[in-house]
Scaffold this motif. Structure first.
Motif, PDB file in Angstrom:
ATOM      1  N   LEU A 193      31.563  44.009  34.807  1.00  0.00           N
ATOM      2  CA  LEU A 193      32.768  43.841  34.238  1.00  0.00           C
ATOM      3  C   LEU A 193      32.588  45.161  33.384  1.00  0.00           C
ATOM      4  N   THR A 222      33.154  37.681  39.557  1.00  0.00           N
ATOM      5  CA  THR A 222      34.045  38.808  39.722  1.00  0.00           C
ATOM      6  C   THR A 222      33.257  40.262  39.491  1.00  0.00           C
ATOM      7  N   GLN A 239      34.325  44.706  39.551  1.00  0.00           N
ATOM      8  CA  GLN A 239      35.555  45.593  39.158  1.00  0.00           C
ATOM      9  C   GLN A 239      35.559  46.505  40.577  1.00  0.00           C
ATOM     10  N   ASN A 286      38.012  40.041  30.227  1.00  0.00           N
ATOM     11  CA  ASN A 286      38.377  40.906  31.059  1.00  0.00           C
ATOM     12  C   ASN A 286      37.933  40.257  32.405  1.00  0.00           C
ATOM     13  N   ALA A 287      37.934  38.963  32.638  1.00  0.00           N
ATOM     14  CA  ALA A 287      37.659  38.053  33.797  1.00  0.00           C
ATOM     15  C   ALA A 287      37.936  36.931  33.444  1.00  0.00           C
ATOM     16  N   GLN A 298      34.919  35.345  32.127  1.00  0.00           N
ATOM     17  CA  GLN A 298      34.766  35.732  30.597  1.00  0.00           C
ATOM     18  C   GLN A 298      35.774  34.746  29.884  1.00  0.00           C
ATOM     19  N   ASN A 341      44.374  33.163  34.488  1.00  0.00           N
ATOM     20  CA  ASN A 341      44.008  34.251  35.207  1.00  0.00           C
ATOM     21  C   ASN A 341      45.119  35.126  35.635  1.00  0.00           C
ATOM     22  N   HIS A 350      45.351  37.648  36.956  1.00  0.00           N
ATOM     23  CA  HIS A 350      45.281  38.241  38.292  1.00  0.00           C
ATOM     24  C   HIS A 350      45.680  37.022  39.241  1.00  0.00           C
ATOM     25  N   HIS A 400      44.166  41.523  43.002  1.00  0.00           N
ATOM     26  CA  HIS A 400      42.790  41.318  42.990  1.00  0.00           C
ATOM     27  C   HIS A 400      41.952  42.585  43.344  1.00  0.00           C
ATOM     28  N   GLY A 460      38.116  42.575  42.265  1.00  0.00           N
ATOM     29  CA  GLY A 460      38.325  43.074  40.739  1.00  0.00           C
ATOM     30  C   GLY A 460      39.030  44.324  40.868  1.00  0.00           C
ATOM     31  N   PRO A 461      39.901  44.616  39.766  1.00  0.00           N
ATOM     32  CA  PRO A 461      40.023  43.846  38.444  1.00  0.00           C
ATOM     33  C   PRO A 461      40.622  42.383  38.305  1.00  0.00           C
ATOM     34  N   GLY A 462      40.158  41.912  37.079  1.00  0.00           N
ATOM     35  CA  GLY A 462      40.909  40.510  36.863  1.00  0.00           C
ATOM     36  C   GLY A 462      41.018  40.751  35.508  1.00  0.00           C
TER      37      GLY A 462
END
Length: 964
Positions: free
Chosen positions: A149, A337, A339, A571-572, A575, A706, A708, A715, A719-721
């Motif tokens: 990430l 996830t 990136q 950032n996910a 997370q 989420n 994303h 997606h 990733g990213p999300g």
């Protein structure tokens, strides 16, 4: 018929109709087919009345696409894009136009899903394998994963890896060099505290050897620019049975010895400066490399080389389910996830430039830095660091403010260090004119001669110790040497794209992983420089546009969820779970309830839930589900009572992972609160709630969102999300902050879960645009149609396949689980056979064997048209007929289109056809496929072979050329 008024003509419903697949007439017809007089009647019978919102969301009405773009421009113009010399792991970069337009801005790349189905993912798997090869080459390590990430997260994961694999030293202490990036130190400290790891920060030369520690983290070069030979320090650590992670600058590794050559056990860092915009913090692809001996303990995803059923080379995610969905609370990481999109960009950047081109970029950066050092030395300014790659730090005393002000006046930013030091970092966009400007900024006087006048005085690689200099011993694979012309690069990327199924080709019906329209208008601002070119630690007065946009988005999300505060940092989704649990942990501690560490988790939960709880230092207690897939309330009450003194929280997904609106959710919240716990509602299925119900209003204390999924961030092929969290007012003081740029209103000592204050900030305009385009009414209608589409699919399939779970009225929520187990027992055809056969129909498979083994979980989203829903149902019904043919003996049990799926073009055109069924049935099971056929690049991939023979670097180029 009266003429509509101007106001009616300007109510801008066009985008809502473009986002939602079925037309209004089709929605009515579908509802009637389900036995309801209207869509609202279906919703009233599906969503429990007890959780329904009493008031509509306080959001503006839907805006036109033109107005939304104009408003985004207004926000963007408030940001001031200064030239950044801040460094700290983030640098200006040039994104090659061929990569920006054909990858970053291409829905064929950004709308693809995680490559769990390798047969329809060979293109991005090849690109990610190339990323791994690039990382292995530059770090000098034997194994690399497919990205992480951010650098801080990667360093935290490396710490726990070293603790797992260090069998000789079972100490609970971890050393961090004081010259690591401050945000990295903060992320690692947060992770360590929850896991009862003692962190010692200081001079590694003094700590290593004298402090009993299982591991250490070094920065190479250091955050202040120091470039030292860390080899002897690593040797000293190994003598003390301390393993070492090196956080490295990937651009510097083009010129200096690799950490692997110097003895490192793990290497982490960020590939942002390989063509990925800074984006006010992300998204960026971090890298993680380690020794091959540690491959079974490595976090994240690893792309490996396997074979398909014909013995041909095929790629797949190796050991892809070894973490959350199998190991759960025993998982070594909650990172589900990567990136991927940004890792692919970085890999293509390396391919496009090649080893010689990359080295020239690094040499130019280093030479300009040396010219700056020489020019400032002539003004009697001596840097704190004796050696450097791209960063110089100066102790300037009371002149710090004056110099920094001159920099701002010139439209650039320096790094402020303490109250008396300044840092300056150059990058590939730096010029000789920049050097002259920096000399004037530091000295207050225009240079008497340009920096180029020092050119003959600067030796090659001046600033890099002789013993650390590196020749080109990397990127020798032809992939990094054959695509330097834009024509060849363009064609190569196109070939990879065509191997995959993304949303621009077909529906992706993955349950639990919403894959809906990522509208082009929503995506436009991502590559605007006002959003993409800002350093994450730029001064607040230069980021007013982001501040306004973030404040508006926070309001939007609070209205959607019913919570009182939002943190944008995670950032996910994983997370977000982690951040939410840490907030709960800090809340209990603030009340003196340090013993509250039990987390109740239903057996049906996402695998990330128990993994996140374990990382947050909690003890997991599983709550059983009943025969209908609902949480067993009797079991919940018994376990809440048993743990009344140490209950921290419950993690529950709503609607459930089984795709059902459970009637007991309010009672569940009451039970947990009665016993002193907090309620964490996993926001994975929030797209079935927005506008109809709000977790913050029906009893939940915290949720991750989420973006994303529900809020349209794509997606990106894995990733990213983004996973922001919403919390009640009592948890708001415990949201995460940042040590370099603290989040306003929070204690500066709060936890840090991601490297930057607002996570992957550059993709937040996507969700802002989605909400602005839809308005409150449009968001609510999207939720209703998502539920309608899921029930429509369940209704069409129920006479052909059992639908495993439904609510009390017989309806599902936004997804449905198709039970394949009875069919497998009767025919021998498995859920995997059906998933692979769907590829022959041009579809990505639904989620396979989760949350229930032997099933397929289908989620259509609101964006799929009735035509596409019917095409998907027709495919599954045709497959059911093939299964029946196997049961009836009309198709051979071991040689049929299902067990041999998917079929490639090579299969069909082969001069020999030895199957008992026809070529037409293999390739064109329905007539509509003749108008546009997707051909998978490989046959069914052998998963077992790939795990037993793990190979995660690029094969010989001949294998690629043979495939082409």
């Amino acid at each position: 018929m009266s003429r509509p008024s101007l106001v009616e003509l300007e109510n801008h419903q066009d985008f809502i109709q473009r986002h939602i697949g079925p037309t209004v007439k089709q929605q009515q017809a579908m509802a009637e087919q389900l036995g309801y007089s209207s869509l609202d009647a279906l919703i009233d019978d599906t969503v429990p009345a007890a959780i329904r919102r009493e008031q509509a969301m306080d959001l503006p009405g839907a805006q036109s696409e033109q107005n939304v773009i104009a408003r985004l421009r207004q926000h963007a113009q408030k940001n001031k894009v200064f030239k950044s010399f801040i460094g700290t792991g983030y640098a200006n970069t040039f994104t090659p136009g061929v990569i920006q337009r054909n990858v970053l801005e291409n829905p064929g790349w950004y709308t693809a899903y995680t490559p769990y189905q390798p047969e329809i993912s060979q293109g991005r798997l090849e690109a990610l394998l190339t990323f791994q090869q690039m990382v292995m080459d530059l770090t000098g390590m034997g194994l690399a994963n497919a990205s992480m990430l951010d650098e801080g997260t990667a360093a935290a994961e490396a710490m726990t890896l070293l603790q797992r694999v260090n069998k000789k030293n079972r100490s609970q202490t971890f050393i961090i060099a004081e010259d690591c990036h401050p945000q990295t130190i903060a992320v690692v400290k947060t992770r360590a505290e929850a896991l009862d790891i003692d962190v010692v920060i200081g001079d590694p030369a003094e700590l290593i050897g004298s402090t009993d520690a299982f591991g250490a983290l070094l920065q190479y070069p250091g955050t202040y620019g120091h470039l030292n030979d860390i080899g002897p320090l690593i040797d000293k650590a190994h003598e003390a049975e301390t393993l070492v992670t090196v956080a490295a600058d990937i651009m510097a590794l083009l010129l200096v010895k690799s950490p692997g050559e110097l003895g490192a056990d793990a290497v982490v860092g960020n590939t942002q400066r390989f063509g990925v915009p800074m984006g006010f913090g992300g998204p960026h692809a971090a890298f993680f490399a380690t020794r091959d001996a540690y491959k079974r303990s490595t976090p994240g995803r690893i792309i490996g080389v396997s074979v398909d059923r014909r013995g041909n080379q095929a790629l797949r995610m190796a050991m892809q389910t070894r973490e959350q969905h199998i190991r759960r609370e025993k998982a070594t990481s909650n990172i589900c996830t990567a990136q991927a999109l940004l890792a692919i960009m970085a890999a293509f950047y390396a391919m496009y430039h090649g080893p010689i081109g990359l080295q020239r970029i690094a040499q130019r950066i280093q030479r300009l830095t040396s010219l700056l050092q020489r020019a400032l030395a002539s003004a009697n300014l001596t840097p704190d660091n004796d050696h450097w790659f791209d960063t110089l730090t100066y102790t300037v005393g009371d002149a710090q403010g004056e110099i920094a002000a001159r920099a701002v006046a010139k439209g650039c930013n320096l790094r402020l260090i303490g109250s008396d030091r300044l840092g300056v970092s150059l990058d590939e966009t730096s010029t000789a004119a920049d050097v002259d400007m920096l000399v004037e900024i530091f000295t207050g006087k225009a240079p008497t001669s340009p920096c180029t006048s020092f050119d003959n005085e600067v030796a090659e690689l001046d600033g890099i110790p002789n013993g650390l200099r590196r020749s080109i011993d990397y990127l020798q694979h032809p992939l990094f040497n054959d695509y330097h012309s834009e024509t060849e690069m363009l064609r190569y990327m196109r070939r990879l794209e065509e191997k995959d199924i993304a949303l621009n080709r077909a529906m992706i019906p993955l349950g639990s992983c919403t894959m809906k329209l990522n509208a082009t208008t929503e995506m436009l601002a991502v590559t605007w420089p006002e959003f993409g070119a800002l350093h994450p630690f730029a001064p607040a007065e230069q980021t007013a546009g982001y501040a306004d946009l973030l404040a508006e988005l926070e309001h939007m999300l609070k209205e959607c969820t019913g919570y009182d505060a939002i943190s944008m940092q995670p950032n996910a989704g994983s997370q977000g779970e982690y951040a939410g649990l840490l907030a709960i942990r800090r809340y209990h501690e603030s009340r003196g309830d340090h013993q509250r560490n039990v987390c109740l988790i239903p057996s049906s939960a996402h695998g990330t839930n128990p993994a996140s709880a374990a990382l947050a230092g909690m003890k997991i207690v599983i709550v059983e589900c009943d025969s209908k897939g609902n949480i067993d309330m009797a079991d919940l009450k018994a376990k809440a009572e048993r743990h009344t003194d140490d209950l921290s929280c419950i993690m529950v997904t709503y609607p459930s992972t089984h795709g059902v609106f459970e009637e007991s959710i309010i009672e569940l919240c009451d039970v947990v609160h009665k016993h002193g716990g907090q309620v964490y509602v996993d926001g994975a299925n929030l797209n079935a709630l927005v506008g109809l119900a709000a977790p913050g209003k029906f009893g939940a204390d915290v949720s991750h969102l989420n973006l994303h999924k529900t809020f349209c961030i794509p997606h990106g092929g894995g990733g990213p999300g983004m996973g922001p969290i919403g919390v009640g007012a009592h948890l708001a003081p415990f949201l995460p902050t940042n040590p370099v740029r603290p989040v306003p209103g929070l204690d500066e000592n709060n936890d840090v879960v991601s490297a930057t204050p607002y996570g992957s900030a550059s993709i937040l305009p996507i969700s802002w645009a989605y909400v602005a385009l839809m308005g409150g009414e449009g968001l609510t209608h999207a939720t209703k149609v998502a539920i309608l589409n899921a029930n429509y699919i369940a209704h069409r399939l129920k006479d052909h396949y059992p639908i495993l779970y439904t609510g009390t009225t017989g309806n599902v929520a936004h997804e449905c689980i198709v039970d394949i187990r009875p069919l497998k027992e009767a025919s021998g055809i498995s859920e995997e056979d059906i998933a692979k056969r769907l590829v022959d129909f041009g579809f990505h498979a639904p989620t396979m064997s989760f949350p229930v083994p032997g099933t397929l979980m289908v989620e259509p989203t609101e964006s799929e048209s009735k035509w596409e829903l019917d095409r998907f149902c027709d495919a599954l019904i045709a497959i059911r007929e093939e299964i029946q043919a196997v049961q009836d003996g009309k198709l051979d049990a071991s040689d049929n289109p299902l067990v041999n799926a998917p079929h490639t073009l090579a299969d069909v055109v082969n001069s020999e056809w030895e199957h008992a069924y026809s070529r037409e049935q293999a390739a064109y099971p329905v007539e509509s496929l003749r108008a546009g056929k997707y051909w998978p690049a490989v046959n069914r991939v052998d998963n077992v072979y790939g795990d037993r023979n793990l190979h995660c670097s690029c094969p010989a180029i001949d294998s690629y050329r043979d495939g082409e």
